[in-house]
Write a protein that holds these residues in place. Structure first.
Motif, PDB file in Angstrom:
ATOM      1  N   ALA B 137       0.803  -1.106  -0.071  1.00  0.00           N
ATOM      2  CA  ALA B 137      -0.008   0.167  -0.119  1.00  0.00           C
ATOM      3  C   ALA B 137       0.764   1.330   0.098  1.00  0.00           C
ATOM      4  O   ALA B 137       0.519   2.111  -0.375  1.00  0.00           O
ATOM      5  CB  ALA B 137      -0.935   0.007   1.336  1.00  0.00           C
ATOM      6  N   THR B 438      -8.668  -9.320   3.303  1.00  0.00           N
ATOM      7  CA  THR B 438      -7.329  -8.945   3.718  1.00  0.00           C
ATOM      8  C   THR B 438      -7.034  -7.248   2.962  1.00  0.00           C
ATOM      9  O   THR B 438      -8.185  -7.096   2.063  1.00  0.00           O
ATOM     10  CB  THR B 438      -6.035  -9.671   2.850  1.00  0.00           C
ATOM     11  OG1 THR B 438      -6.347  -9.672   1.467  1.00  0.00           O
ATOM     12  CG2 THR B 438      -6.072 -11.082   3.241  1.00  0.00           C
ATOM     13  N   GLU B 439      -6.190  -6.779   3.176  1.00  0.00           N
ATOM     14  CA  GLU B 439      -6.130  -5.323   2.643  1.00  0.00           C
ATOM     15  C   GLU B 439      -6.281  -5.308   1.251  1.00  0.00           C
ATOM     16  O   GLU B 439      -6.884  -4.466   0.806  1.00  0.00           O
ATOM     17  CB  GLU B 439      -5.016  -4.916   3.111  1.00  0.00           C
ATOM     18  CG  GLU B 439      -4.662  -3.194   2.928  1.00  0.00           C
ATOM     19  CD  GLU B 439      -4.211  -2.928   1.742  1.00  0.00           C
ATOM     20  OE1 GLU B 439      -4.515  -1.785   1.061  1.00  0.00           O
ATOM     21  OE2 GLU B 439      -3.498  -3.684   1.102  1.00  0.00           O
ATOM     22  N   ASN B 443      -9.126  -3.268  -0.900  1.00  0.00           N
ATOM     23  CA  ASN B 443      -8.512  -2.452  -1.989  1.00  0.00           C
ATOM     24  C   ASN B 443      -9.392  -2.278  -3.513  1.00  0.00           C
ATOM     25  O   ASN B 443      -9.759  -1.561  -3.995  1.00  0.00           O
ATOM     26  CB  ASN B 443      -7.038  -2.501  -2.441  1.00  0.00           C
ATOM     27  CG  ASN B 443      -6.666  -1.399  -3.335  1.00  0.00           C
ATOM     28  OD1 ASN B 443      -7.004  -0.315  -3.305  1.00  0.00           O
ATOM     29  ND2 ASN B 443      -5.871  -2.089  -4.385  1.00  0.00           N
ATOM     30  N   LEU B 468      -7.535   2.487   6.668  1.00  0.00           N
ATOM     31  CA  LEU B 468      -8.581   1.598   6.574  1.00  0.00           C
ATOM     32  C   LEU B 468      -8.616   0.953   8.118  1.00  0.00           C
ATOM     33  O   LEU B 468      -7.465   0.841   8.703  1.00  0.00           O
ATOM     34  CB  LEU B 468      -8.266   0.526   5.690  1.00  0.00           C
ATOM     35  CG  LEU B 468      -8.572   0.761   4.325  1.00  0.00           C
ATOM     36  CD1 LEU B 468      -7.869  -0.573   3.467  1.00  0.00           C
ATOM     37  CD2 LEU B 468      -9.935   1.003   3.924  1.00  0.00           C
ATOM     38  N   ARG B 486      -5.129   0.073   8.695  1.00  0.00           N
ATOM     39  CA  ARG B 486      -3.978   0.436   7.772  1.00  0.00           C
ATOM     40  C   ARG B 486      -3.959   1.733   8.091  1.00  0.00           C
ATOM     41  O   ARG B 486      -4.614   2.639   7.856  1.00  0.00           O
ATOM     42  CB  ARG B 486      -4.352   0.165   6.573  1.00  0.00           C
ATOM     43  CG  ARG B 486      -3.351   0.367   5.403  1.00  0.00           C
ATOM     44  CD  ARG B 486      -3.657  -0.128   4.032  1.00  0.00           C
ATOM     45  NE  ARG B 486      -4.694   0.704   3.690  1.00  0.00           N
ATOM     46  CZ  ARG B 486      -5.534   0.421   2.560  1.00  0.00           C
ATOM     47  NH1 ARG B 486      -5.262  -0.621   1.725  1.00  0.00           N
ATOM     48  NH2 ARG B 486      -6.500   1.221   2.090  1.00  0.00           N
ATOM     49  N   VAL B 492       0.313  -1.891   7.902  1.00  0.00           N
ATOM     50  CA  VAL B 492      -1.008  -2.851   8.501  1.00  0.00           C
ATOM     51  C   VAL B 492      -0.760  -3.311  10.073  1.00  0.00           C
ATOM     52  O   VAL B 492       0.383  -3.836  10.020  1.00  0.00           O
ATOM     53  CB  VAL B 492      -1.457  -3.928   7.681  1.00  0.00           C
ATOM     54  CG1 VAL B 492      -2.533  -4.526   8.378  1.00  0.00           C
ATOM     55  CG2 VAL B 492      -1.771  -3.407   6.237  1.00  0.00           C
TER      56      VAL B 492
END
Lengths: 246, 506
Positions: B137, B438-439, B443, B468, B486, B492
């Motif tokens: 990220a 998951t991130e 996304n 997030l 996040r 994270v």
């Protein structure tokens, strides 16, 4: 021939004539002292206090202090600039001065003086008064949100136009500009957009109706040069034929 | 309409919030409700801003409005400025502007379209094209683009700057200018200004063509992803010129259904309220507009670049028209419904904007002296324009003194409200359903929303700031059992002190 009478303003010799104030003599000499309620065409009012100067060490309003030979006057010193900023900040929070969207922006004396004295923020808590716009007149609107009680319109309407359309009602913090009719509406008065009272407002309070923003950004009065250069300091001085309404 | 709008028994589900959405204009959030098997049961896009412009301009003089309402946005203020000005033209009886006034306004508008599209594509969306979903990220942002693709980043900055300069020359300032006044404009161009803007224009056109190559390459690399990701079939609404040409400044309302059939056309936009209605839903501050004749279930539609390219019959500039033809071939005679094609359509419009600016700069009318017309005053005015993000409606009524009595604004993003919700539901169902969240997976929700370039405001454009928070909430009590966050730097972390694997239980 008598010797020229002078006082010193920030170290500069400023000549004056008998009966002139410090402000009038300074303007004649092309030296700017910040001001709002003062207009060279009208008798001094001494109400806004923006033109405070130190006269031989004492703080006085330049617009009402008679010039005298040998006086030592200081204007552009930090102590006074800070006082002026404070006065400007109080004027800004007392009303609703939304410069970004105001049609007077760029040609507004209040805004130009605020820039000149280095006011960056209002600093104080806004009053956010509720003041409805009076658009009852066919040629003009009055946005009371922007009034700083300089009384120039009051004086112009009474002394030049002979109509006495405006007045200040109330005292102290309650003081406010009103229209001199039973209804309080401008539309009920003989006011005309061609009146002197319509030309003298130093803010965006009295405006021509149905028009706005006609001068492009970059070409407005104070866009390119500060008020110390293009304001009334640049106008024809009284000693050389300028008009004055006492 | 997707079945994921409202879950049957929300109290028994886990709530996951993506709040705020990143790399979009302003503040919004997405909430997902999942069951114990990670099946998505509800997905909603919420707009959490309240602006109040319609209320606080009441009682203000009408000629102030174009300069006040443009403060709605710092990215596309010209759209609000011009939509309001068009409404105010009607109030002052200006039935037809002088050629100078109309062309200066068009120039301003195309400059705005160019800069806004450039901001969105390069600064906000290009990481989605250039990097994988699971790219870190902290790198998946415009900073990463600047590091890995400096030439592309530089073009983005220069294209935006060029558009801003067009706005500055026509409106006095790059942001929140005063160019449009009742019945016209307050300035024309000087020869010097024209020559200044012409100097770099051919380079901008060249770059505009180059970006389209990049978008097409991305499509060709993964056509399946483009074709199915967040794709929904919808109606489309936009302005179109009387001859069917793409026109971003003026025209009649045209709507097509999902098969491309015309629902209405050449409709005077002052009659918008006869064809458009707005529905209120208790879970969102933003209304849900729909085509009245189709009802709220079937009548929602999309606006913006994809809608405009789908709706128009041709683009009146040659290079963009060539690109439009190639683009429309994807639909095989029907509208292109791919949500990710919004990016492609947006870049066709960017190219069109550069071409349109050139045509206008070579037109001698931009130097004209006659800038304002006035006529008989009216009490009501409606201005509609194609803003970068879609059809924008400004509707004002004044009292007999000329003060605003009532205002109604339907902003572009509002038109896409249902569509954005449908797209995130499609993504949730297709890509997230049954998986441990998951991130990178979350996304994907943002990628879907970002394709629409929603203008929720302009606060979240900063580099890498994609905060997030995903919370696991206990059934019944609503207590937070676990939380995955996040940070703005892309880190994270688990806020409850549990190991990172804890994310899998969300």
């Amino acid at each position: 021939m008598s010797a020229e009478q002078c006082f010193t303003l920030d170290g500069r010799r400023v000549p004056f004539q008998d009966g002139q104030t410090l402000m009038a003599a300074a303007l004649d000499a092309g030296v700017y002292i910040p001001h709002l309620c003062f207009n060279p065409e009208f008798a001094p009012h001494g109400s806004c206090r923006v033109c405070l100067v130190q006269v031989n060490g004492r703080v006085q309003a330049a617009c009402t202090t008679p010039a005298a030979a040998g006086l030592t006057v200081q204007s552009e010193i930090e102590e006074l600039r800070e006082m002026r900023r404070g006065i400007l900040q109080m004027l800004f929070v007392e009303g609703n001065h939304v410069c970004p969207a105001c049609e007077k922006s760029g040609a507004c004396q209040l805004q130009a003086v605020a820039y000149y004295v280095g006011m960056q923020t209002p600093h104080y808590k806004h009053f956010y008064p509720r003041r409805p716009v009076d658009a009852s007149h066919p040629e003009a609107v009055i946005d009371f949100n922007r009034c700083i009680l300089c009384e120039l319109c009051v004086r112009a309407s009474r002394d030049v136009d002979g109509k006495n359309v405006f007045a200040v009602q109330g005292r102290g913090i309650q003081a406010r500009l009103v229209v001199n009719t039973p209804s309080g509406q401008l539309g009920a008065t003989p006011f005309s957009i061609h009146d002197k009272a319509a030309q003298v407002c130093p803010t965006g309070t009295i405006l021509t109706k149905h028009r706005g923003y006609e001068t492009p950004i970059g070409q407005r009065l104070y866009d390119r040069k500060p008020i110390s250069v293009v304001g009334d300091v640049a106008q024809l001085p009284e000693s050389r034929g300028g008009r004055r309404h006492d | 309409m997707s079945h994921l709008e409202t879950a049957a028994r929300p109290d028994y589900l886990c709530r996951i919030a993506i709040d705020p959405l990143s790399r979009v204009e302003g503040h919004g959030k997405v909430t997902l409700l999942t069951d114990k098997d990670h099946r998505i049961r509800q997905a909603r896009l919420h707009i959490v801003e309240f602006r109040g412009f319609e209320k606080f301009i009441q009682g203000r003089p009408y000629w102030e409005v174009p300069v006040v309402v443009e403060r709605l946005c710092g990215i596309c203020p010209v759209s609000h400025h011009l939509a309001a000005a068009k409404a105010v033209d009607q109030l002052v009886g200006a039935r037809e502007l002088t050629p100078t006034a109309e062309k200066i306004r068009r120039l301003m508008h195309y400059g705005q379209t160019l800069q806004s599209h450039a901001v969105h594509f390069f600064h906000l969306a290009s990481p989605d094209f250039l990097f994988d979903f699971d790219d870190p990220a902290a790198h998946r942002n415009v900073g990463g683009v600047m590091t890995d693709y400096p030439d592309i980043a530089r073009q983005g900055v220069r294209l935006r700057k060029y558009g801003q300069e067009v706005i500055r020359v026509t409106a006095g300032k790059r942001i929140h200018g005063t160019g449009a006044i009742p019945g016209g404009v307050n300035k024309a161009l000087t020869l010097q200004e024209r020559n200044y803007l012409l100097a770099d224009l051919d380079l901008m056109i060249q770059w505009g063509r180059g970006i389209l190559k990049l978008v097409k390459q991305a499509y060709q690399l993964n056509p399946g992803y483009f074709t199915y990701f967040a794709t929904i079939r919808s109606n489309y609404l936009s302005l179109a010129r009387a001859d069917g040409a793409l026109d971003l400044y003026h025209g009649g309302l045209r709507a097509r259904n999902e098969r491309g059939e015309i629902l209405f056309d050449k409709l005077d936009y002052r009659r918008y309220s006869q064809v458009i209605r707005e529905q209120v839903k208790p879970w969102s501050y933003m209304k849900f507009p729909f085509i009245h004749s189709l009802g709220s279930e079937q009548g929602w539609y999309r606006v913006g670049p994809l809608a405009r390219i789908n709706n128009c019959d041709f683009i009146p500039t040659p290079l963009a028209e060539e690109e439009r033809r190639e683009f429309m071939a994807l639909g095989d005679g029907q509208p292109v419904h791919m949500t990710l094609a919004y990016h492609w359509a947006r870049m066709i419009e960017l190219l069109h904007a550069t071409e349109a600016i050139k045509e206008l700069l070579l037109d001698p009318d931009i130097f004209g002296e006659e800038r304002v017309v006035r006529g008989e005053m009216a009490r009501e005015g409606i201005g509609v324009i194609e803003a970068p993000r879609g059809t924008l409606f400004h509707h004002y009524r004044i009292n007999e003194d000329g003060l605003i009595e009532k205002a109604n604004l339907i902003v572009s993003t509002t038109n896409n409200n249902q569509a954005m919700n449908e797209s995130i539901r499609q993504v949730a169902e297709r890509y997230l359903d049954g998986k441990e969240l998951t991130e990178p997976l979350l996304n994907q929700i943002e990628v879907a929303v970002r394709a629409y370039d929603p203008c929720l405001s302009c606060a979240t454009h900063a580099l890498g700031r994609m905060p997030l928070i995903v919370e696991l909430v206990e059934e019944g009590s609503g207590a937070v059992v676990n939380s995955l966050a996040r940070d703005v730097d892309g880190t994270v972390r688990n806020e409850m002190g549990l190991p990172p694997e804890g994310a899998s239980s969300v």
